[in-house]
Design a protein around this motif. Structure first.
Motif, PDB file in Angstrom:
ATOM      1  N   GLN A 597       0.767  -1.326   0.342  1.00  0.00           N
ATOM      2  CA  GLN A 597       0.404   0.072   0.198  1.00  0.00           C
ATOM      3  C   GLN A 597       0.809   1.062  -0.236  1.00  0.00           C
ATOM      4  O   GLN A 597       1.589   0.857   0.773  1.00  0.00           O
ATOM      5  N   GLU A 787      -8.313   0.379  -4.203  1.00  0.00           N
ATOM      6  CA  GLU A 787      -7.862  -0.742  -4.598  1.00  0.00           C
ATOM      7  C   GLU A 787      -8.182  -1.577  -5.916  1.00  0.00           C
ATOM      8  O   GLU A 787      -9.406  -0.894  -6.421  1.00  0.00           O
ATOM      9  N   GLN A 807      -3.666   0.702  -3.907  1.00  0.00           N
ATOM     10  CA  GLN A 807      -2.562  -0.272  -3.490  1.00  0.00           C
ATOM     11  C   GLN A 807      -3.785  -1.173  -4.848  1.00  0.00           C
ATOM     12  O   GLN A 807      -4.616  -0.790  -5.423  1.00  0.00           O
TER      13      GLN A 807
END
Length: 831
Positions: A597, A787, A807
């Motif tokens: 991340q 994400e 991420q």
């Protein structure tokens, strides 16, 4: 008789004396042992006694006299010949040796010839002595054995005599008793010593004269003494009748030398007449007062006895029917069950029991007919109340109390019969699993009473949709099963028939229903499977129908679906996955992958820990397949514990290096794990045991986890936050999308779901949603992480609109720890 190989122990504290004697005795062929002290000699003897000992009289510490006394005192060594050898040539020393237990005495220096002769003679003497001792021992043993046998024989005889339930006795020629078994004492309370010669004193006074006369007759004629008389029991003072038989034993001259007798208690037989009379009276009283009707019929069906209850049942005075043919007096019974059962009992010569209902009196009766050589005995019992109770028990055991429909147990019985019938007739049937749609909503909002009304009405409508030969059962809750029998023997035609019935049921259940004063419209989902000869079990049949019902639910409800074998394949796959998961948990066949991340500066600020399965057979199964299976079967609790422990262990390792000490690690928490009562304590215990910094641990929760019980969620999150643990709301926007609960939850972060990221910036709707979520999150004081970021335009759009972290595959796919560490060290994409 040879003494060769006899063992001789030479005991002398002077080795040269031992060697001298050994030289003298060597030609004789003896086995020679030696000892240089008395204690050594005793040790050798204790281990293996020799045949003879040559013992020096004068030795230090323990002299020969002391050794001899020790040997003499031991029963195991007392018979060993001991020859005392001494340099003292005096009579006193010799006497001391003999008194100590020696058998002979030799003076030093020892003469070879004298030594040889004395040893040879002593060994012969010992051998003869041993033979005599053994013979004596054998004779003594035989005598003792015979005594034991005689004792045992006598004991067995007494035990045998005492075990016989009769009085056994013997007497002298004059009649005086000389033996009585224990039974005599048990019966009369008198022992042989108490009895003496006056056994007549135990007789009843009225029987004495008769007994003496019979005794005199037997003594004079030598005939068997055979008589019955009464004997008193001294403890109770009561007389009991006995039958006594005695046989005299005579010598060659015909003179009585012994009496052997036996006495049997016949008291019960003697009072049998009294008992029979009493029993007859009691029997008559019992028959007259019993609640059953009782009738005796002779071989020609004449009534020979009828009790009062039978009189009341038949409603005719017995005086008018005794001696008459029962069928003539009661012609209405000729066509009844009683008539048929009586005829069957006589024809088969066996007892018959049956139950029948008499419409004449509206009662149930139980009839028992017992045939005999004299006729038949008939018992009639009114069992109306019992039959009513049995009907009620049957209803409770096999029928649903709310709807009156057959329950699961009766359904299984009907299914079993239907399967057998289908195999026999080759005609098919159908099993329909009916589930009322959204029934729980009605129960929760309107109350269980109204739910019960709907269930009762649904049961009535279902029953109206099928024939009498079919079955409608309630399994429980809002689940019903319809068993349709005798459909076509062609599968396609049978399926068409079943589908038509299913549509009829859907239509009936879909009609409005008045529930507690308001109109309620309900629908149902129906799963259908055909019943044919190929179905192996009831459970398989119900499982197929259940699977088909869930397929109907998935298709939008208010519809019917047939069972598809592919459903079973899916279930089998799930079962196999569950088995594999259990095995893998036991064998630790899981590993964590880490996806970095990053912040807006491109720096790694942490990672998400993602579970991967390393089982050889399942390593290619993705988490989105095996995680739901683990959720359903409860194994997610074990997996969640494992992931948390592994993540904490990794945080401890990262804390030891400066370039990883500030990395956070996000762990997904399942709904089932979060709602465990001990969730908070388990997390804190795991963190404490591992030594990890709780501020570096981030727990990711989904919306579905939180909205189930907001108060519980707030309590647990707050408790863990007090220890520094952080929380992130995962997959935001894909769940219930209720924003109100966000105000109450002490979160730090929202995670944008990948389903929104994939189509930005090109899709205007998704772009607007993402912007709104980011703005809302910031207004609530939350950081935003996205994400599934895979392209530079996605990253640029998110960064421009205030996203805080990212991420996705643009940076790195989830990788094993070694590759992740390389990514952190190099600052490069690990793809």
């Amino acid at each position: 008789m040879s003494n060769r190989f006899s063992r001789i122990l030479i005991v002398d504290d002077e080795p040269k004396n031992i060697r001298m004697i050994q030289t003298m005795l060597a030609p004789e062929g003896y086995i020679l042992q030696s000892a240089t002290s008395g204690r050594e000699a005793l040790s050798i003897v204790a281990e293996s006694p020799p045949d003879l000992i040559l013992l020096d009289a004068l030795m230090p510490e323990m002299n020969g006299f002391q050794v001899a006394r020790q040997l003499k005192l031991n029963s195991e060594t007392t018979s060993i010949p001991v020859v005392m050898v001494s340099a003292l040539d005096d009579r006193q020393s010799g006497m001391l040796g003999l008194n100590a237990g020696a058998i002979d005495f030799l003076s030093k220096p020892v003469d070879r010839f004298e030594l040889s002769m004395r040893i040879r003679n002593l060994l012969r003497l010992k051998e003869y002595s041993d033979i005599v001792s053994n013979n004596n021992r054998l004779l003594t043993q035989q005598v003792n054995d015979q005594k034991v046998l005689l004792t045992h024989a006598e004991q067995r005889f007494r035990e045998f005599a005492d075990s016989i339930p009769h009085i056994l006795w013997t007497a002298k020629p004059d009649g005086s008793l000389d033996y009585l078994n224990q039974v005599y004492t048990d019966c009369t309370g008198v022992t042989l010593d108490d009895t003496g010669d006056s056994w007549l004193a135990a007789l009843h006074p009225d029987d004495v004269e008769r007994c003496v006369a019979a005794w005199d007759e037997s003594v004079s004629t030598g005939n068997v003494y055979d008589i019955e008389f009464r004997v008193i029991h001294v403890d109770s003072g009561e007389y009991h009748w006995y039958a006594v038989t005695a046989k005299p034993v005579m010598d060659a001259a015909g003179k009585i030398v012994k009496w052997y007798g036996i006495a049997t208690n016949i008291h019960e037989r003697k009072i049998a007449d009294q008992r029979a009379q009493s029993l007859a009276h009691r029997l008559n009283t019992t028959l007259e007062n019993m609640s059953d009707g009782f009738v005796l019929l002779d071989q020609d069906w004449h009534v020979s006895y009828m009790n009062g209850m039978a009189e009341r049942m038949l409603k005719k005075p017995r005086s008018s029917v005794l001696g008459k043919v029962v069928w003539d007096e009661f012609p209405e019974l000729v066509e009844s069950r009683i008539y048929r059962e009586c005829q069957r009992a006589v024809a088969t010569a066996s007892a018959v029991e049956s139950e029948f209902f008499s419409p004449l009196v509206d009662r149930w009766f139980e009839v028992k007919v017992y045939p005999s050589e004299d006729g038949v005995s008939v018992y009639v019992r009114d069992i109306t109340e019992r039959k009513n109770a049995e009907s009620e028990i049957l209803r409770l055991a096999f029928y649903d109390q709310l709807t009156g429909l057959p329950n699961r147990q009766l359904l299984r019985d009907r299914l079993q019969r239907a399967m057998l019938k289908s195999k026999r007739t080759h005609r098919m049937g159908a099993v329909m699993f009916v589930d009322l749609d959204n029934f729980k909503l009605l129960n929760d909002t309107q109350g269980h009473q109204k739910g019960d009304v709907l269930l009762q009405e649904s049961a009535r409508r279902l029953t109206a949709c099928v024939r009498e030969i079919d079955t409608v059962a309630r399994l429980g809750g809002d689940e019903f099963v319809v068993l349709v029998e005798e459909l076509s023997d062609d599968a396609i035609e049978a399926a068409t028939q079943a589908e038509s019935i299913g549509e009829k049921i859907l239509s009936a259940l879909g009609q409005p229903c008045e529930v507690g004063g308001f109109q309620h419209t309900s629908t149902a989902s129906i799963g259908i499977t055909l019943l044919d000869s190929q179905v192996s079990s009831i459970d398989e049949l119900l499982k197929r129908a259940d699977l088909a019902m869930y397929r109907a639910k998935a298709a939008g409800r208010n519809t019917a679906r047939f069972y598809d074998p592919a459903m079973q394949d899916a279930v089998s796959t799930i079962v196999a996955l569950e088995t594999g998961l259990r095995e893998s948990i036991q064998n630790n066949m899981f590993v964590l992958h880490y996806q970095p991340q990053l912040n807006n500066q491109g720096q790694a600020i942490g990672a998400e820990a993602l579970l991967r399965w390393t089982h050889p057979a399942y390593k290619n199964v993705p988490p989105n397949v095996f995680i739901p299976v683990a959720e359903d079967c409860g194994l997610i609790i074990h997996l969640g514990h494992w992931v948390l422990e592994a993540a904490c262990a990794q945080l401890v390792k990262w804390a030891q290096a400066p370039h990883t000490a500030q990395l956070t690690l996000a762990v997904n928490v399942s709904a089932r794990q979060f709602h465990q009562p001990e969730f908070v304590s388990d997390v804190l215990d795991t963190v404490r045991r591992s030594g990890a910094n709780p501020e570096m641990l981030k727990l990711e929760l989904t919306e579905t986890v939180l909205v189930k019980d907001i108060e519980d969620a707030v309590t647990k999150i707050s408790a863990l936050k007090e220890h520094g643990i952080r929380f992130s709301l995962d997959d935001f926007g894909t769940g219930y999308s209720s924003l109100s609960y966000l105000r109450y939850l002490p979160l730090e972060q929202l995670k944008l779901d990948r389903s929104f990221i994939g189509r930005i910036p090109d899709n205007a709707t998704d772009a607007a949603i993402v912007q709104a979520i980011i703005a809302m999150g910031h207004n609530l004081g939350l950081t935003i992480i996205a994400e599934g970021v895979e392209t530079e335009p996605q990253l640029e759009f998110l960064s421009r609109h205030g996203c805080n972290a990212y991420q996705g595959f643009l940076f790195s796919k989830p990788v094993i720890i070694d590759e992740f560490m390389m990514y952190i060290q190099n600052g490069k994409d690990a793809r």
